[in-house]
Write a protein that holds these residues in place. Structure first.
Motif, short mmCIF file in Angstrom:
data_model
loop_
_atom_site.label_atom_id
_atom_site.label_comp_id
_atom_site.label_asym_id
_atom_site.label_seq_id
_atom_site.Cartn_x
_atom_site.Cartn_y
_atom_site.Cartn_z
N MET A 95 -5.34 -7.33 -2.58
CA MET A 95 -4.56 -6.92 -3.75
C MET A 95 -3.10 -6.95 -3.36
O MET A 95 -2.72 -6.44 -2.30
CB MET A 95 -4.94 -5.51 -4.19
N ASN A 96 -2.28 -7.53 -4.21
CA ASN A 96 -0.86 -7.67 -3.91
C ASN A 96 -0.05 -6.80 -4.86
O ASN A 96 -0.03 -7.05 -6.06
CB ASN A 96 -0.46 -9.15 -4.03
N HIS A 97 0.61 -5.80 -4.30
CA HIS A 97 1.45 -4.90 -5.09
C HIS A 97 2.81 -4.72 -4.39
O HIS A 97 3.27 -3.61 -4.19
CB HIS A 97 0.78 -3.54 -5.26
N VAL A 98 3.40 -5.82 -4.02
CA VAL A 98 4.63 -5.78 -3.24
C VAL A 98 5.84 -5.67 -4.15
O VAL A 98 5.95 -6.37 -5.14
CB VAL A 98 4.76 -7.02 -2.35
N GLY A 99 6.72 -4.78 -3.80
CA GLY A 99 8.02 -4.67 -4.44
C GLY A 99 9.02 -4.29 -3.38
O GLY A 99 8.70 -3.57 -2.45
N ARG A 100 10.19 -4.81 -3.46
CA ARG A 100 11.19 -4.51 -2.44
C ARG A 100 12.45 -4.04 -3.13
O ARG A 100 12.88 -4.61 -4.11
CB ARG A 100 11.47 -5.77 -1.62
N GLU A 131 5.50 8.18 2.31
CA GLU A 131 5.12 9.46 1.71
C GLU A 131 3.97 9.34 0.72
O GLU A 131 3.20 10.28 0.54
CB GLU A 131 6.31 10.18 1.07
N ASN A 132 3.80 8.18 0.09
CA ASN A 132 2.70 8.00 -0.86
C ASN A 132 1.33 7.89 -0.19
O ASN A 132 0.31 8.06 -0.86
CB ASN A 132 2.91 6.75 -1.73
N ILE A 133 1.33 7.58 1.11
CA ILE A 133 0.04 7.42 1.80
C ILE A 133 -0.12 8.35 2.99
O ILE A 133 -1.09 8.23 3.74
CB ILE A 133 -0.18 5.96 2.25
N ASP A 134 0.79 9.29 3.17
CA ASP A 134 0.68 10.21 4.31
C ASP A 134 -0.67 10.92 4.33
O ASP A 134 -1.24 11.15 5.39
CB ASP A 134 1.82 11.22 4.33
N HIS A 135 -1.20 11.26 3.17
CA HIS A 135 -2.49 11.96 3.11
C HIS A 135 -3.67 11.03 3.41
O HIS A 135 -4.79 11.51 3.58
CB HIS A 135 -2.67 12.60 1.72
N ALA A 164 -5.59 2.32 -3.01
CA ALA A 164 -6.21 2.67 -1.73
C ALA A 164 -7.12 3.89 -1.90
O ALA A 164 -8.24 3.90 -1.39
CB ALA A 164 -5.14 2.94 -0.68
N GLU A 165 -6.64 4.90 -2.61
CA GLU A 165 -7.47 6.08 -2.86
C GLU A 165 -8.76 5.70 -3.59
O GLU A 165 -9.85 6.16 -3.21
CB GLU A 165 -6.71 7.11 -3.70
N TYR A 166 -8.64 4.87 -4.61
CA TYR A 166 -9.81 4.45 -5.38
C TYR A 166 -10.79 3.66 -4.51
O TYR A 166 -12.00 3.90 -4.53
CB TYR A 166 -9.39 3.62 -6.59
N ILE A 178 0.81 -1.22 0.00
CA ILE A 178 0.00 0.00 0.00
C ILE A 178 0.84 1.27 0.00
O ILE A 178 0.40 2.31 -0.45
CB ILE A 178 -0.98 0.00 1.19
N THR A 179 2.07 1.19 0.47
CA THR A 179 2.91 2.38 0.54
C THR A 179 3.57 2.73 -0.78
O THR A 179 4.16 3.80 -0.92
CB THR A 179 4.00 2.24 1.63
N GLY A 180 3.45 1.87 -1.77
CA GLY A 180 4.03 2.12 -3.08
C GLY A 180 3.11 2.94 -3.98
O GLY A 180 1.99 3.30 -3.60
N PHE A 181 3.58 3.21 -5.17
CA PHE A 181 2.84 4.04 -6.12
C PHE A 181 1.49 3.41 -6.48
O PHE A 181 0.43 4.03 -6.34
CB PHE A 181 3.68 4.26 -7.38
N VAL A 182 1.51 2.16 -6.95
CA VAL A 182 0.26 1.51 -7.37
C VAL A 182 -0.64 1.26 -6.16
O VAL A 182 -1.84 1.54 -6.20
CB VAL A 182 0.56 0.18 -8.11
#
Length: 82
Positions: A76-81, A41-45, A20-22, A11-15
């Motif tokens: 939903m899985n959007h994991v990247g490391r 920073e992508n989800i601070d708001h 999450a917003e949608y 959830i903290t990544g771009f996608v």
């Protein structure tokens, strides 16, 4: 009608943050897995709108706690490391 409970790994990544917003705009309860090293920073708001659960996806006990806490109806899985 039952509210969708959406678990977004990554959830903290771009996608993940855009999903999450949608989902929030559609009325879903949104949960996200976060690791202690995750940049947020992508989800601070979205603080206060999503529930973050500390989880190491490499650890099965941690994943079980994540699932027990979020009780998702969808995932939903959007994991990247890096």
């Amino acid at each position: 009608m039952t509210t969708m409970r959406l678990l977004i790994t990554g959830i903290t990544g771009f996608v993940g943050s855009h999903m999450a917003e949608y989902a929030l705009a559609q009325g879903a309860a949104v949960f996200g897995s976060a690791h202690w090293r995750s940049r947020t920073e992508n989800i601070d708001h979205l603080r206060g709108k999503v529930q973050l659960v500390d989880c190491d996806l490499r650890d099965s006990a941690s994943v079980r706690r994540l699932l027990a806490t979020s009780s998702p109806t969808r995932e939903m899985n959007h994991v990247g490391r890096r």
